[in-house]
Design a protein around this motif. Structure first.
Motif, PDB file in Angstrom:
ATOM      1  N   TYR A 172      -9.174 -16.180 -19.034  1.00 41.17           N
ATOM      2  CA  TYR A 172      -8.038 -15.332 -18.679  1.00 41.17           C
ATOM      3  C   TYR A 172      -8.166 -14.835 -17.242  1.00 41.17           C
ATOM      4  CZ  TYR A 172      -6.602 -15.758 -23.446  1.00 41.17           C
ATOM      5  OH  TYR A 172      -6.176 -16.296 -24.640  1.00 41.17           O
ATOM      6  N   ILE A 173      -7.039 -14.834 -16.548  1.00 42.35           N
ATOM      7  CA  ILE A 173      -7.007 -14.581 -15.119  1.00 42.35           C
ATOM      8  C   ILE A 173      -6.846 -13.097 -14.810  1.00 42.35           C
ATOM      9  CG2 ILE A 173      -5.713 -15.014 -12.990  1.00 42.35           C
ATOM     10  CD1 ILE A 173      -7.148 -17.458 -13.945  1.00 42.35           C
ATOM     11  N   GLY A 174      -7.618 -12.636 -13.855  1.00 43.40           N
ATOM     12  CA  GLY A 174      -7.343 -11.360 -13.214  1.00 43.40           C
ATOM     13  C   GLY A 174      -6.901 -11.671 -11.796  1.00 43.40           C
ATOM     14  N   ASP A 175      -5.793 -11.116 -11.355  1.00 45.65           N
ATOM     15  CA  ASP A 175      -5.238 -11.429 -10.027  1.00 45.65           C
ATOM     16  C   ASP A 175      -4.767 -10.135  -9.389  1.00 45.65           C
ATOM     17  OD1 ASP A 175      -4.167 -12.608  -7.804  1.00 45.65           O
ATOM     18  OD2 ASP A 175      -2.505 -13.584  -8.829  1.00 45.65           O
ATOM     19  N   ILE A 176      -5.533  -9.641  -8.425  1.00 48.58           N
ATOM     20  CA  ILE A 176      -5.323  -8.317  -7.843  1.00 48.58           C
ATOM     21  C   ILE A 176      -5.403  -8.418  -6.324  1.00 48.58           C
ATOM     22  CG2 ILE A 176      -6.278  -5.966  -7.673  1.00 48.58           C
ATOM     23  CD1 ILE A 176      -5.157  -6.466 -10.395  1.00 48.58           C
ATOM     24  N   CYS A 177      -4.675  -7.540  -5.628  1.00 47.13           N
ATOM     25  CA  CYS A 177      -4.842  -7.407  -4.180  1.00 47.13           C
ATOM     26  C   CYS A 177      -5.030  -5.934  -3.840  1.00 47.13           C
ATOM     27  CB  CYS A 177      -3.638  -7.968  -3.423  1.00 47.13           C
ATOM     28  SG  CYS A 177      -3.865  -7.963  -1.619  1.00 47.13           S
ATOM     29  N   ARG A 178      -6.033  -5.664  -3.008  1.00 51.45           N
ATOM     30  CA  ARG A 178      -6.321  -4.302  -2.581  1.00 51.45           C
ATOM     31  C   ARG A 178      -6.529  -4.278  -1.068  1.00 51.45           C
ATOM     32  NH1 ARG A 178      -4.247  -3.442  -6.664  1.00 51.45           N
ATOM     33  NH2 ARG A 178      -5.102  -2.480  -8.555  1.00 51.45           N
ATOM     34  N   MET A 179      -6.474  -3.075  -0.483  1.00 53.98           N
ATOM     35  CA  MET A 179      -6.546  -2.894   0.963  1.00 53.98           C
ATOM     36  C   MET A 179      -7.774  -2.093   1.363  1.00 53.98           C
ATOM     37  SD  MET A 179      -3.952  -4.521   2.140  1.00 53.98           S
ATOM     38  CE  MET A 179      -4.301  -4.011   3.822  1.00 53.98           C
ATOM     39  N   SER A 213     -12.952 -17.871   7.639  1.00 54.83           N
ATOM     40  CA  SER A 213     -13.238 -18.239   9.030  1.00 54.83           C
ATOM     41  C   SER A 213     -14.380 -17.376   9.549  1.00 54.83           C
ATOM     42  CB  SER A 213     -11.997 -18.031   9.903  1.00 54.83           C
ATOM     43  OG  SER A 213     -11.759 -16.643  10.124  1.00 54.83           O
ATOM     44  N   THR A 214     -14.688 -17.570  10.832  1.00 51.35           N
ATOM     45  CA  THR A 214     -15.731 -16.761  11.477  1.00 51.35           C
ATOM     46  C   THR A 214     -15.178 -15.453  12.037  1.00 51.35           C
ATOM     47  OG1 THR A 214     -15.372 -17.941  13.556  1.00 51.35           O
ATOM     48  CG2 THR A 214     -17.102 -18.794  12.083  1.00 51.35           C
ATOM     49  N   GLN A 215     -13.884 -15.195  11.891  1.00 50.18           N
ATOM     50  CA  GLN A 215     -13.316 -13.931  12.367  1.00 50.18           C
ATOM     51  C   GLN A 215     -14.073 -12.761  11.752  1.00 50.18           C
ATOM     52  OE1 GLN A 215      -9.278 -13.201  11.135  1.00 50.18           O
ATOM     53  NE2 GLN A 215      -9.106 -11.275  12.255  1.00 50.18           N
ATOM     54  N   THR A 216     -14.327 -11.718  12.554  1.00 48.91           N
ATOM     55  CA  THR A 216     -15.101 -10.579  12.070  1.00 48.91           C
ATOM     56  C   THR A 216     -14.229  -9.336  11.942  1.00 48.91           C
ATOM     57  OG1 THR A 216     -15.785 -10.048  14.339  1.00 48.91           O
ATOM     58  CG2 THR A 216     -17.258 -11.444  13.019  1.00 48.91           C
ATOM     59  N   TRP A 217     -14.662  -8.450  11.063  1.00 46.67           N
ATOM     60  CA  TRP A 217     -13.969  -7.178  10.839  1.00 46.67           C
ATOM     61  C   TRP A 217     -14.469  -6.180  11.875  1.00 46.67           C
ATOM     62  CZ3 TRP A 217     -14.439  -3.715   5.846  1.00 46.67           C
ATOM     63  CH2 TRP A 217     -13.277  -2.941   5.704  1.00 46.67           C
ATOM     64  N   GLU A 218     -13.523  -5.472  12.501  1.00 39.98           N
ATOM     65  CA  GLU A 218     -13.885  -4.513  13.546  1.00 39.98           C
ATOM     66  C   GLU A 218     -13.338  -3.134  13.214  1.00 39.98           C
ATOM     67  OE1 GLU A 218     -16.065  -5.465  15.566  1.00 39.98           O
ATOM     68  OE2 GLU A 218     -15.900  -7.635  15.224  1.00 39.98           O
ATOM     69  N   LYS A 219     -13.935  -2.124  13.836  1.00 42.23           N
ATOM     70  CA  LYS A 219     -13.583  -0.741  13.552  1.00 42.23           C
ATOM     71  C   LYS A 219     -12.095  -0.491  13.785  1.00 42.23           C
ATOM     72  CE  LYS A 219     -14.963   4.023  14.499  1.00 42.23           C
ATOM     73  NZ  LYS A 219     -15.882   4.926  15.247  1.00 42.23           N
ATOM     74  N   GLY A 220     -11.477   0.219  12.838  1.00 43.26           N
ATOM     75  CA  GLY A 220     -10.059   0.556  12.911  1.00 43.26           C
ATOM     76  C   GLY A 220      -9.143  -0.499  12.320  1.00 43.26           C
ATOM     77  N   GLU A 221      -9.695  -1.674  11.993  1.00 43.54           N
ATOM     78  CA  GLU A 221      -8.854  -2.761  11.478  1.00 43.54           C
ATOM     79  C   GLU A 221      -8.693  -2.675   9.956  1.00 43.54           C
ATOM     80  OE1 GLU A 221      -9.582  -6.358  14.679  1.00 43.54           O
ATOM     81  OE2 GLU A 221     -10.656  -6.394  12.758  1.00 43.54           O
ATOM     82  N   VAL A 222      -7.597  -3.267   9.491  1.00 45.66           N
ATOM     83  CA  VAL A 222      -7.356  -3.337   8.059  1.00 45.66           C
ATOM     84  C   VAL A 222      -7.952  -4.619   7.492  1.00 45.66           C
ATOM     85  CG1 VAL A 222      -5.221  -2.024   8.334  1.00 45.66           C
ATOM     86  CG2 VAL A 222      -5.111  -4.516   8.185  1.00 45.66           C
ATOM     87  N   LEU A 223      -8.143  -4.601   6.192  1.00 46.21           N
ATOM     88  CA  LEU A 223      -8.606  -5.763   5.440  1.00 46.21           C
ATOM     89  C   LEU A 223      -7.726  -5.871   4.204  1.00 46.21           C
ATOM     90  CD1 LEU A 223     -12.237  -6.578   4.313  1.00 46.21           C
ATOM     91  CD2 LEU A 223     -10.494  -6.104   2.603  1.00 46.21           C
ATOM     92  N   SER A 224      -7.230  -7.066   3.935  1.00 45.20           N
ATOM     93  CA  SER A 224      -6.496  -7.335   2.694  1.00 45.20           C
ATOM     94  C   SER A 224      -7.312  -8.335   1.894  1.00 45.20           C
ATOM     95  CB  SER A 224      -5.112  -7.913   2.999  1.00 45.20           C
ATOM     96  OG  SER A 224      -4.511  -8.427   1.816  1.00 45.20           O
ATOM     97  N   ILE A 225      -7.619  -7.981   0.650  1.00 47.66           N
ATOM     98  CA  ILE A 225      -8.457  -8.847  -0.192  1.00 47.66           C
ATOM     99  C   ILE A 225      -7.722  -9.140  -1.494  1.00 47.66           C
ATOM    100  CG2 ILE A 225      -9.763  -6.904  -1.171  1.00 47.66           C
ATOM    101  CD1 ILE A 225     -12.278  -8.763  -0.944  1.00 47.66           C
ATOM    102  N   ASP A 226      -7.418 -10.404  -1.718  1.00 47.63           N
ATOM    103  CA  ASP A 226      -6.621 -10.883  -2.852  1.00 47.63           C
ATOM    104  C   ASP A 226      -7.458 -11.928  -3.572  1.00 47.63           C
ATOM    105  OD1 ASP A 226      -4.764 -12.067  -4.583  1.00 47.63           O
ATOM    106  OD2 ASP A 226      -3.126 -11.922  -3.154  1.00 47.63           O
ATOM    107  N   SER A 227      -7.780 -11.666  -4.833  1.00 44.69           N
ATOM    108  CA  SER A 227      -8.694 -12.577  -5.524  1.00 44.69           C
ATOM    109  C   SER A 227      -8.281 -12.817  -6.961  1.00 44.69           C
ATOM    110  CB  SER A 227     -10.120 -12.012  -5.505  1.00 44.69           C
ATOM    111  OG  SER A 227     -11.014 -12.873  -6.184  1.00 44.69           O
TER     112      SER A 227
END
Length: 388
Positions: free
Chosen positions: A245-252, A224-238
């Protein structure tokens, strides 16, 4: 490409077919055809099956106990592939443009090698209606049987070469995630961050498959167009793909420094992950691993908004061993009470949907060993900082 380089043995396949009462196989899913051929996939149809009024339908034909009767049916353009890098089956037919072309050739081959009766294993979820109709009309003395479980079991224990691919896929994804988070800053939209990850994975040799991303207090993982702002968390799962062969990881990630609450929340996730990890070793049942993870999760302060899940993975993101059910990817937990085997692959994930701090998750890939486990892609399991 020779049969000697395959990741499975014909004797194992024959034993699985014998236990299921199968006389032959008609395999039509791209992932299982790729596995049975030894890693080959036709690049022209790697992203899409549809062409004209029909679709690409590769067929791998195998007769129990008769390797010499194996056949591969492919698209006409695959003749060049076979010329440059010969496929291992004795019979190769590169002639198809439609699902019916492929099916007819596979049936002709079965008749040629004397298979006109018996029980033929197929993959119902990957067999088109018109192909099914052709089989039943032309071979009325054949019983079609679901062979999905046979093929899943064949792939369950990974070879050393497969483990190399899975380990590298996980390591490359974690590196791509760390680079993406480090380069992302306030005002970057989810669209921009996801595209940055795509580029980071691609330049590392991975085929980018998806990115599920959350920012701030939101639990919505769609772009989406939502933006990341200071102090906020990000969860990235790819999920990224390395030679199938699949690599499937989630990091913060966090934009700034994680405060005490964020440190404590991720520590809850990590504690649950480690509790499950501690039970993983060959001979332990999957149910024991699940019980350890669930018990630890239930004892955490934010248990009410936290979920624990574990599943097998390899060529696809959910495969044997099947340890849990009643989750979004619903299947029976038929392997939960069976001992884990060395060189099977598990994905272990703990997810917190915190009402104020957002989506907090770790997902890790592990190889089961005789003495415990090996964690793939170990980097970045703490808080990764964005660019201020």
């Amino acid at each position: 490409m020779t049969s000697a380089s395959l990741h499975y043995s014909f004797s194992h396949l024959d034993d699985l077919m014998d236990a299921a009462g199968l006389d032959a196989l008609l395999v039509t899913s791209k992932h299982n055809v790729r596995y049975l051929l030894g890693g080959y996939q036709f690049i022209f149809f790697a992203g899409m099956d549809a062409i004209g009024h029909s679709r690409y339908l590769p067929v791998f034909v195998y007769v129990k106990g008769a390797v010499e009767k194996t056949a591969y049916v492919g698209n006409k353009m695959e003749g060049g592939e076979h010329e440059n890098h010969p496929f291992w089956p004795d019979s190769v037919y590169t002639m198809s443009w439609t699902s019916l072309d492929s099916t007819q050739q596979a049936l002709d081959h079965l008749a040629k090698v004397g298979v006109t009766t018996g029980r033929i294993g197929v993959e119902p979820s990957f067999l088109p209606m018109n192909a099914h109709q052709m089989i039943t009309e032309q071979m009325p003395n054949i019983a079609l049987v679901d062979a999905t479980a046979v093929l899943e079991e064949l792939r369950a224990v990974k070879s050393e070469a497969e483990l190399v691919q899975l380990r590298q896929a996980s390591e490359l994804i974690t590196q791509a995630m760390q680079a993406t988070i480090a380069a992302s800053m306030a005002g970057d939209s989810k669209f921009h961050i996801i595209d940055r990850l795509r580029q980071e994975e691609t330049k590392r040799g991975l085929a980018f498959e998806y990115c599920l991303l959350t920012l701030g207090s939101s639990h919505n993982r769609a772009a989406s167009t939502q933006t990341w702002e200071k102090g906020e968390v990000l969860s990235i799962d790819s999920g990224g793909n390395l030679n199938g062969y699949i690599g499937d990881i989630c990091r913060m990630g966090v934009l700034g420094e994680p405060d005490t609450e964020l440190q404590d929340l991720l520590a809850e996730i990590e504690t649950t992950q480690q509790a499950a990890f501690a039970k993983i070793r060959a001979g332990t049942t999957g149910a024991d691993v699940i019980a350890a993870g669930e018990a630890c999760r239930a004892a955490q302060p934010n248990a009410a908004c936290t979920d624990f899940f574990a599943h097998g993975m390899g060529l696809i993101s959910h495969e044997a061993p099947f340890l849990m059910t009643n989750h979004p990817v619903a299947y029976e937990n038929r392997d939960a009470d069976k001992p884990l085997r060395a060189n099977t692959i598990l994905s272990v994930e703990t997810t917190m949907l915190h009402p104020k701090r957002g989506f907090i998750k770790l997902e890790d890939t592990l190889r089961v060993t005789d003495s415990g486990y090996e964690l793939f892609g170990t980097q970045g399991r703490g808080w990764n900082r964005g660019s201020i």
